[in-house]
Design an enzyme around this catalytic site. Structure first.
Site, PDB file in Angstrom:
ATOM      1  N   ALA A  66     -40.509  31.290  61.028  1.00 19.76           N
ATOM      2  CA  ALA A  66     -39.712  32.000  61.465  1.00 19.76           C
ATOM      3  C   ALA A  66     -38.612  31.843  60.027  1.00 19.76           C
ATOM      4  O   ALA A  66     -38.513  30.984  59.750  1.00 19.76           O
ATOM      5  CB  ALA A  66     -38.758  31.312  62.708  1.00 19.76           C
ATOM      6  N   GLY A 109     -43.954  29.178  62.209  1.00 21.60           N
ATOM      7  CA  GLY A 109     -43.935  30.071  62.820  1.00 21.60           C
ATOM      8  C   GLY A 109     -45.713  31.283  62.199  1.00 21.60           C
ATOM      9  O   GLY A 109     -45.702  32.211  63.362  1.00 21.60           O
ATOM     10  N   GLU A 112     -47.968  29.578  63.707  1.00 27.87           N
ATOM     11  CA  GLU A 112     -47.934  29.890  65.040  1.00 27.87           C
ATOM     12  C   GLU A 112     -48.390  30.515  65.473  1.00 27.87           C
ATOM     13  O   GLU A 112     -49.388  31.596  66.413  1.00 27.87           O
ATOM     14  CB  GLU A 112     -46.516  29.441  65.249  1.00 27.87           C
ATOM     15  CG  GLU A 112     -46.570  28.411  64.857  1.00 27.87           C
ATOM     16  CD  GLU A 112     -45.141  28.070  65.889  1.00 27.87           C
ATOM     17  OE1 GLU A 112     -43.582  28.329  65.527  1.00 27.87           O
ATOM     18  OE2 GLU A 112     -45.030  27.104  67.205  1.00 27.87           O
ATOM     19  N   GLU A 132     -41.509  21.891  59.656  1.00 31.55           N
ATOM     20  CA  GLU A 132     -40.740  22.095  60.976  1.00 31.55           C
ATOM     21  C   GLU A 132     -39.938  20.709  60.824  1.00 31.55           C
ATOM     22  O   GLU A 132     -38.732  20.612  60.461  1.00 31.55           O
ATOM     23  CB  GLU A 132     -40.872  22.904  62.314  1.00 31.55           C
ATOM     24  CG  GLU A 132     -40.984  24.233  62.515  1.00 31.55           C
ATOM     25  CD  GLU A 132     -42.562  24.615  62.529  1.00 31.55           C
ATOM     26  OE1 GLU A 132     -43.494  23.836  61.456  1.00 31.55           O
ATOM     27  OE2 GLU A 132     -43.087  25.273  62.888  1.00 31.55           O
TER      28      GLU A 132
HETATM   29  N1  CO8 Z   1     -36.926  32.003  56.563  1.00 32.62           N
HETATM   30  C1  CO8 Z   1     -35.926  32.519  55.703  1.00 32.62           C
HETATM   31  N2  CO8 Z   1     -36.594  32.795  54.434  1.00 32.62           N
HETATM   32  C2  CO8 Z   1     -37.621  32.798  53.809  1.00 32.62           C
HETATM   33  C3  CO8 Z   1     -38.780  31.467  54.653  1.00 32.62           C
HETATM   34  C4  CO8 Z   1     -38.759  31.615  55.540  1.00 32.62           C
HETATM   35  N3  CO8 Z   1     -39.171  30.797  56.751  1.00 32.62           N
HETATM   36  N4  CO8 Z   1     -39.267  31.223  53.448  1.00 32.62           N
HETATM   37  C5  CO8 Z   1     -39.352  31.917  52.067  1.00 32.62           C
HETATM   38  N5  CO8 Z   1     -38.408  32.613  52.686  1.00 32.62           N
HETATM   39  C6  CO8 Z   1     -37.386  33.393  51.095  1.00 32.62           C
HETATM   40  C7  CO8 Z   1     -36.510  32.783  50.912  1.00 32.62           C
HETATM   41  O1  CO8 Z   1     -35.411  32.117  50.816  1.00 32.62           O
HETATM   42  C8  CO8 Z   1     -36.436  32.879  49.177  1.00 32.62           C
HETATM   43  O2  CO8 Z   1     -35.368  34.523  49.634  1.00 32.62           O
HETATM   44  P1  CO8 Z   1     -34.803  34.577  48.361  1.00 32.62           P
HETATM   45  O3  CO8 Z   1     -35.219  34.466  47.111  1.00 32.62           O
HETATM   46  O4  CO8 Z   1     -33.890  35.265  48.712  1.00 32.62           O
HETATM   47  O5  CO8 Z   1     -34.021  32.655  48.204  1.00 32.62           O
HETATM   48  C9  CO8 Z   1     -38.447  33.681  49.215  1.00 32.62           C
HETATM   49  O6  CO8 Z   1     -37.828  33.835  50.672  1.00 32.62           O
HETATM   50  C10 CO8 Z   1     -39.024  33.146  48.493  1.00 32.62           C
HETATM   51  O7  CO8 Z   1     -38.928  31.866  48.248  1.00 32.62           O
HETATM   52  P2  CO8 Z   1     -39.505  31.036  47.850  1.00 32.62           P
HETATM   53  O8  CO8 Z   1     -38.868  30.742  46.192  1.00 32.62           O
HETATM   54  O9  CO8 Z   1     -39.194  29.905  48.329  1.00 32.62           O
HETATM   55  O10 CO8 Z   1     -40.904  30.818  47.170  1.00 32.62           O
HETATM   56  P3  CO8 Z   1     -41.686  29.942  46.488  1.00 32.62           P
HETATM   57  O11 CO8 Z   1     -42.996  30.606  45.911  1.00 32.62           O
HETATM   58  O12 CO8 Z   1     -41.169  29.301  45.432  1.00 32.62           O
HETATM   59  O13 CO8 Z   1     -42.356  29.031  48.110  1.00 32.62           O
HETATM   60  C11 CO8 Z   1     -43.009  29.145  50.230  1.00 32.62           C
HETATM   61  C12 CO8 Z   1     -42.980  29.187  48.758  1.00 32.62           C
HETATM   62  C13 CO8 Z   1     -43.506  27.289  49.942  1.00 32.62           C
HETATM   63  C14 CO8 Z   1     -43.742  29.252  51.139  1.00 32.62           C
HETATM   64  C15 CO8 Z   1     -41.115  28.761  50.817  1.00 32.62           C
HETATM   65  O14 CO8 Z   1     -40.657  29.857  50.496  1.00 32.62           O
HETATM   66  C16 CO8 Z   1     -40.816  27.433  51.897  1.00 32.62           C
HETATM   67  O15 CO8 Z   1     -40.818  26.143  51.862  1.00 32.62           O
HETATM   68  N6  CO8 Z   1     -40.528  28.190  53.215  1.00 32.62           N
HETATM   69  C17 CO8 Z   1     -40.172  27.106  54.037  1.00 32.62           C
HETATM   70  C18 CO8 Z   1     -41.280  27.172  54.893  1.00 32.62           C
HETATM   71  C19 CO8 Z   1     -40.858  26.397  56.467  1.00 32.62           C
HETATM   72  O16 CO8 Z   1     -40.070  25.612  56.634  1.00 32.62           O
HETATM   73  N7  CO8 Z   1     -41.618  26.996  57.581  1.00 32.62           N
HETATM   74  C20 CO8 Z   1     -40.845  26.812  58.739  1.00 32.62           C
HETATM   75  C21 CO8 Z   1     -39.899  28.118  59.238  1.00 32.62           C
HETATM   76  S1  CO8 Z   1     -39.424  27.094  60.355  1.00 32.62           S
HETATM   77  C22 CO8 Z   1     -40.127  27.381  61.403  1.00 32.62           C
HETATM   78  O17 CO8 Z   1     -40.923  28.526  61.948  1.00 32.62           O
HETATM   79  C23 CO8 Z   1     -39.645  27.070  63.316  1.00 32.62           C
HETATM   80  C24 CO8 Z   1     -40.632  27.785  63.888  1.00 32.62           C
HETATM   81  C25 CO8 Z   1     -40.403  27.840  65.232  1.00 32.62           C
HETATM   82  C26 CO8 Z   1     -39.471  28.859  65.360  1.00 32.62           C
HETATM   83  C27 CO8 Z   1     -39.244  29.709  67.368  1.00 32.62           C
HETATM   84  C28 CO8 Z   1     -37.911  28.935  67.299  1.00 32.62           C
HETATM   85  C29 CO8 Z   1     -37.932  28.997  68.896  1.00 32.62           C
END
Ligand code: CO8
Length: 258
Positions: A66, A109, A112, A132
Site C-alpha cells: 500500500a 498490499g 495481498e 507491515e
Molecule cells: N509506498 C510508497 N512508496 C513506495 C513504496 C510503498 N509501499 N515502496 C516503494 N516506494 C517508493 C520509494 O519511496 C521510492 O520512492 P523515491 O524514489 O521517491 O524515494 C521508490 O518507490 C523506489 O523505492 P526504493 O528506493 O526503496 O527501492 P529499493 O530497490 O531500494 O527497495 C523495496 C525496494 C525493498 C521494495 C523498498 O522500496 C521497500 O521496502 N518498500 C516498502 C515495502 C513495504 O513496507 N510494504 C508494505 C507497505 S504497508 C502495506 O502494504 C499495508 C497494507 C494494508 C493497507 C490496507 C489498509 C487498510
C-alpha cells in the site's frame, strides 16, 4: 478501451491484461490505483468477449505495498471513518478468473493483491512478504488471513512477525504460487494459461472458481455441499450437454455460455 492514470489495460484475444503502472513508486497501491483497477475489473467482468484476466506489474515490482506516503499522515479517525481500502473487497467479487503474474516484489498490499487473485504465477525473481510489522502496523487487505490459509500458520506467522520475504521457490514449495516461470517468459506464459481458461465453457469456469473459493470461506461439510449443488446446476446448461457430447464424439466443444 478506457485510459487510466495508474494502470494499462489491453486485450489479447479473450484475455484482459492489466499492468500496474506507477513505476516511480514500485506500483505502490494508492486510492487511485484502487479506483482504476475496480473500473477495469468491472468492464472485464461485463465483457462477454473476455474470459480471463491477468494482472501484472513491472520486472522489478508487482507492487511494493500500500502507498506508505498516502497513509503516513492518517490517524485512526480517518482510516476507520473512511473504512480505508474496504473497496478492495469489491475486487474479490469479480466472477471471472483473475491470474496474478508476479515478478519482483509483492510486498504488503502487493502480496495481498496477488493473493486476492485466483492463483499466482511467479517469475523466478518474485519475492513475497508482509513487512507491515516493520512500519508498526499489520496487513490490512486480508493478508493475515489469506497467507495463513495458503501457506499454513508457521510460515505465515514467521513472515508477519519478522517481515522476511519468501522467494519464488519457497513460495512454490509452500503452496502460495501455482508455478514458477523464467522472468522473461512470465507474461507470455500467463496469457497462454489465461487463454486456456478463456476457451473453456464460461459458466463452468465461473462455477469452478466459485467453489474453490468456497473452500477458503466455509467448513468442509458446507463446502462439499456447495460444490455438489453447483455441479448439479451445471446440468441445466446447454454447454454441459455439448461438452459431454464433444468428448464422446472426440471433437472440441462449441461453447454457447448458457
Ligand atoms: N509506498 C510508497 N512508496 C513506495 C513504496 C510503498 N509501499 N515502496 C516503494 N516506494 C517508493 C520509494 O519511496 C521510492 O520512492 P523515491 O524514489 O521517491 O524515494 C521508490 O518507490 C523506489 O523505492 P526504493 O528506493 O526503496 O527501492 P529499493 O530497490 O531500494 O527497495 C523495496 C525496494 C525493498 C521494495 C523498498 O522500496 C521497500 O521496502 N518498500 C516498502 C515495502 C513495504 O513496507 N510494504 C508494505 C507497505 S504497508 C502495506 O502494504 C499495508 C497494507 C494494508 C493497507 C490496507 C489498509 C487498510
Amino acid at each position: 478501451m478506457a485510459d487510466y492514470e495508474t494502470i494499462t489495460v489491453e486485450q489479447r484475444g479473450r484475455v484482459t491484461l492489466i499492468t500496474l503502472n506507477r513505476p516511480k513508486a514500485l506500483n505502490a497501491l494508492n486510492s487511485q490505483i484502487l479506483i482504476d483497477l475496480l473500473d477495469a475489473m468491472a468492464a472485464f467482468d461485463a465483457d462477454k468477449g473476455q474470459g480471463c484476466a491477468v494482472i501484472t506489474g513491472s520486472e522489478k515490482a508487482f507492487a511494493a505495498g500500500a502507498d506508505i506516503k498516502e497513509m503516513q499522515a492518517q490517524g485512526f479517525a480517518e482510516m476507520y471513518g473512511s473504512d480505508f481500502f474496504a473497496g478492495w473487497e469489491q475486487f474479490t467479487r469479480t466472477r471471472k478468473p483473475v491470474i496474478a503474474a508476479v515478478a519482483g516484489y509483492a510486498l504488503g498490499g502487493g502480496c495481498e493483491l496477488a493473493m486476492m487473485c485466483d492463483f499466482i504465477l511467479a517469475a523466478d525473481t518474485a519475492k513475497f512478504g508482509q513487512p507491515e510489522v516493520k512500519l508498526a502496523v499489520t496487513p490490512g487487505m486480508g493478508g493475515s488471513q489469506r497467507l495463513t490459509r495458503a501457506v499454513g500458520k508457521a510460515k505465515a506467522m514467521e513472515m508477519c512477525l519478522t517481515g522476511r520475504m519468501m522467494d519464488a521457490e519457497e513460495a512454490e514449495r509452500a503452496g502460495l504460487v501455482s508455478r514458477i516461470i523464467p522472468a522473461a517468459d512470465l507474461i507470455e506464459e500467463a496469457v497462454k494459461t489465461a487463454t486456456t481458461i478463456a476457451e473453456m465453457a464460461p459458466l463452468a469456469v465461473m462455477a469452478n472458481k466459485e467453489m474453490v473459493n468456497a473452500a477458503f470461506e466455509t467448513m468442509l461439510h458446507q463446502g462439499v455441499q456447495f460444490e455438489r449443488r453447483l455441479f448439479h446446476g451445471l446440468f441445466g446448461t446447454e454447454d454441459q450437454g455439448e461438452g459431454m457430447a464433444a468428448f464422446v464424439d472426440k471433437r472440441p466443444g462449441n461453447w454457447k455460455g448458457r
